[in-house]
Write an enzyme that holds these catalytic residues in place. Structure first.
Site, mmCIF file in Angstrom:
data_model
loop_
_atom_site.group_PDB
_atom_site.id
_atom_site.type_symbol
_atom_site.label_atom_id
_atom_site.label_comp_id
_atom_site.label_asym_id
_atom_site.label_seq_id
_atom_site.Cartn_x
_atom_site.Cartn_y
_atom_site.Cartn_z
ATOM 1 N N ASP A 93 0.850 -1.191 0.000
ATOM 2 C CA ASP A 93 0.000 0.000 0.000
ATOM 3 C C ASP A 93 0.895 1.253 0.000
ATOM 4 O O ASP A 93 2.128 1.140 0.092
ATOM 5 C CB ASP A 93 -0.903 -0.088 1.258
ATOM 6 C CG ASP A 93 -1.992 0.962 1.307
ATOM 7 O OD1 ASP A 93 -2.438 1.419 0.244
ATOM 8 O OD2 ASP A 93 -2.408 1.325 2.433
ATOM 9 N N HIS A 94 0.292 2.441 -0.054
ATOM 10 C CA HIS A 94 1.009 3.736 -0.086
ATOM 11 C C HIS A 94 2.520 3.652 0.120
ATOM 12 O O HIS A 94 2.994 3.425 1.229
ATOM 13 C CB HIS A 94 0.501 4.655 1.034
ATOM 14 C CG HIS A 94 -0.884 5.135 0.827
ATOM 15 N ND1 HIS A 94 -1.185 6.232 0.053
ATOM 16 C CD2 HIS A 94 -2.056 4.668 1.312
ATOM 17 C CE1 HIS A 94 -2.494 6.426 0.079
ATOM 18 N NE2 HIS A 94 -3.055 5.497 0.820
ATOM 19 N N ASP A 115 2.702 6.209 -4.378
ATOM 20 C CA ASP A 115 1.894 7.374 -4.026
ATOM 21 C C ASP A 115 2.721 8.640 -4.164
ATOM 22 O O ASP A 115 3.457 9.026 -3.264
ATOM 23 C CB ASP A 115 1.347 7.238 -2.602
ATOM 24 C CG ASP A 115 0.501 8.439 -2.210
ATOM 25 O OD1 ASP A 115 0.307 9.340 -3.057
ATOM 26 O OD2 ASP A 115 0.047 8.482 -1.061
#
Ligand SMILES: [Zn+2]
Length: 307
Positions: A93-94, A115
């Site tokens: 994730d991110h 990101d």
């Protein structure tokens, strides 16, 4: 492709979301945060015959003191030990650092999120493109973010609208980067909704969908009412097919063991066997509940020819 021998039920994000979008359900992208909580996430998916995503972000790796290698190692070990056969994605994730993305891919992650959403559009495009090039060459999917997804920790309601994803920019971004999935900002926020109420700007979501075929991702899934989420998932033309859920899992874990403060991964591993068991039961219940009432992914494991 890295040299790790992947099981056939470990799929990429692209494979996962194509199927979800066409069958109008969403993958839960669950963050166990602690390596000991990977087990209940996988068990819930298997028990409900539901495909799912196990994820961890760069910030979580740092905050809890875990390396991508440790997280990936535990994920693959538990897949074997628990004989998990439902389709699963291991997702980063991110993340901002390209080195973390490379480490995750080496550790067997089949999907990564870059990101660069705080950068101006042109820079976001350039950075995302570089990651897409690197990851696709290794058989790994890429999610990126456009617009800024807020956090419920600081609330600036007046400025919300300015951070929302612009549909025309989304089209340009997807075409220029070749990204597989796009996290869009349209009203949800990271964390627990206390003051601010969750909302989804459906018109914006629909406008983005009309302009680009990219798979749509919603972050900040914890606490969004299920009717609202259902409408986003069943959007005409292909709705949201990945929903990130992190906060709710940790809250149910901590509540089950009577603790308010989060801990490091090492502290978690030092808990007693009965505390870990109580935590795991609570997390499994939470994940099962999301699958059943929120994501609609129950029973969809059989759609994939991977078992
Ligand atoms: Zn997020």
């Amino acid at each position: 492709m890295n040299d790790k021998k992947k099981r056939s039920n470990v799929i990429t994000l692209k494979q996962a979301l194509e199927m979800a979008e066409s069958h109008q359900f969403a993958f839960g992208s669950f963050s166990p945060r602690y390596t000991a909580m990977i087990v209940p996430v996988l068990k819930a998916g298997q028990a409900m015959n539901s495909p799912l995503i196990v994820q961890i972000s760069e910030k979580e790796l740092d905050r809890y003191g875990i390396t991508p290698k440790e997280f990936g190692g535990e994920f693959y070990a538990q897949l074997e030990r628990l004989s998990i056969t439902v389709p699963v994605v291991l997702h980063l994730d991110h993340t901002k650092a390209l080195s973390t993305i490379a480490d995750a891919i080496d550790a067997g992650f089949t999907s990564v999120m870059i990101d660069a959403s705080e950068k101006p559009l042109r820079e976001n495009i350039a950075i995302t493109r570089e990651v897409v090039h690197y990851a696709h060459a290794r058989g790994v999917s890429v999610e990126a973010e456009l617009g800024m997804i807020g956090t419920t920790d600081f609330i600036e309601t007046d400025k919300d609208e300015e951070l929302y994803t612009d549909p025309h920019e989304a089209k340009q971004f997807v075409e220029a980067t070749g990204v597989d999935a796009l996290a869009v900002s349209c009203g949800t926020a990271h964390g627990v909704y206390v003051v601010r109420q969750p909302k989804i700007d459906f018109a914006r979501l629909q406008a983005i969908r009309a302009l680009t075929p990219v798979h749509l991702v919603l972050h900040g899934g914890s606490g969004v009412p299920s009717e609202m989420m259902g409408r986003a998932i069943r959007l005409p033309g292909g709705g949201v097919s990945k929903v990130n859920i992190a906060t709710d899992l940790e809250l149910s874990f901590l509540q089950a063991i009577g603790r308010e403060e989060r801990m490091t991964n090492a502290e978690c591993l030092a808990l007693t066997a009965s505390q870990l068991e109580q935590g795991r039961e609570a997390v499994e219940l939470t994940v099962s509940d999301k699958i059943r009432s929120f994501l609609g992914s129950k029973g969809f494991a059989d759609m994939y020819q991977v078992q």
